[in-house]
Design a protein around this motif. Sequence first.
Motif: not given
Length: 373
Positions: A26-37, A39-55
């Motif tokens: 919290k406080g780092m920003g409002s929208r995250a770019l989540v860079v994964t390996g 298996t981009p579906e692993r990003a679901s474990c973060l439980n973020l409400s506003n994210q873009v996934v980039f494998p």
Amino acid sequence: MYFEFSTAARVIFGAGSIREVRGAAKGMGSRALVVTGSTPERASCLNLSNQVVFPIRGEPRIERIREGVRLAHEEQCDFVIGLGGGSAMDAGKAIAILMTNSGEPLDYLEGVGAGKAIAYASAPFVAIPTTAGTGSEATRNAVLTCSQRGVKASLRHPSMLPRLAVVDPELTFPLPAEITASTGLDALTQLIEAFTSIRANPVTDALCVDGIRRVEDALPQAWRDGQNAQARTDMALASLYGGMALANAGLGAVHGFAAPIGGMFAAPHGAVCAALLPYVTEMNIHALKARAGESEVVGRYAAIGGILSGTDDPVTWLRVVCRDMGIPPLRAYGVEQRHVSEIVEKATRASSMKSNPIVLTREELTDVLESAI
């Protein structure tokens, strides 16, 4: 005595700590770019409400970094999370620094780029490792593959240290034995090289000694049983220590070789380091005894041997472990005798070579590489 020590601004370590990411970020920003390996579906474990996934599949190549920066701008992302192995975290760091600095990676890459200085601090970056090997969650650089130059090189800036590192050993449980072995031996390589580096200091020494002790016991156990919670915890901690140590003490000839080999061949970084480690260690000890017999680093290698095997010889233990874990030689990735002179030439210019405990001759480097093939 004079030294500096820098690491991630905040580190959260422990089983289940992945659940703390949402609150801690919290406080780092409002929208995250989540860079994964891969298996981009692993990003679901973060439980973020506003994210873009980039494998990132495979090594972080310059072309893919450009795409990630473009996507971050298009989607108005204001911070980055790297969730995965070293490739995902390094890609995330590279994207975060290029979100705030104009141009492209080749403008800033060490040794092969245009030599431009990074002018602005990185966008906030969160590192979440899912392997126990690279320690990228605690470093200030991103290693990228530059295919057109046939080499790996680093983007580096103090602000690239993660704002937050979350190390949850449970994320490493699914790793297959082969990746457990190669990433674990990469962690050990970093601990050994930082401990014997010409830039070692008392803080990095303490991290390296404890890390090597943990690897000696935990790596074989984690390799045999990936669900061994204590072994996975010790390996995650050893990897974190390795990242902290290398960021402040540097590395050595193993990583000096790994830079060109990784750029020239489709070879996993950890496997390359594992294949080289016994031979570089043996050559460093030989060269030190022959040309710098009074060097205290000879005693450091003996201390490593004492931790690993109860003797002053670390090389035999390294060879046996690499054999037992099925570490393939470099020829498995296409490295042949005809490539030796080019790799050696490129390795002599690699930044990691500058911290090796002794300057190895081209003949010695050639012997090492030919042995690892």
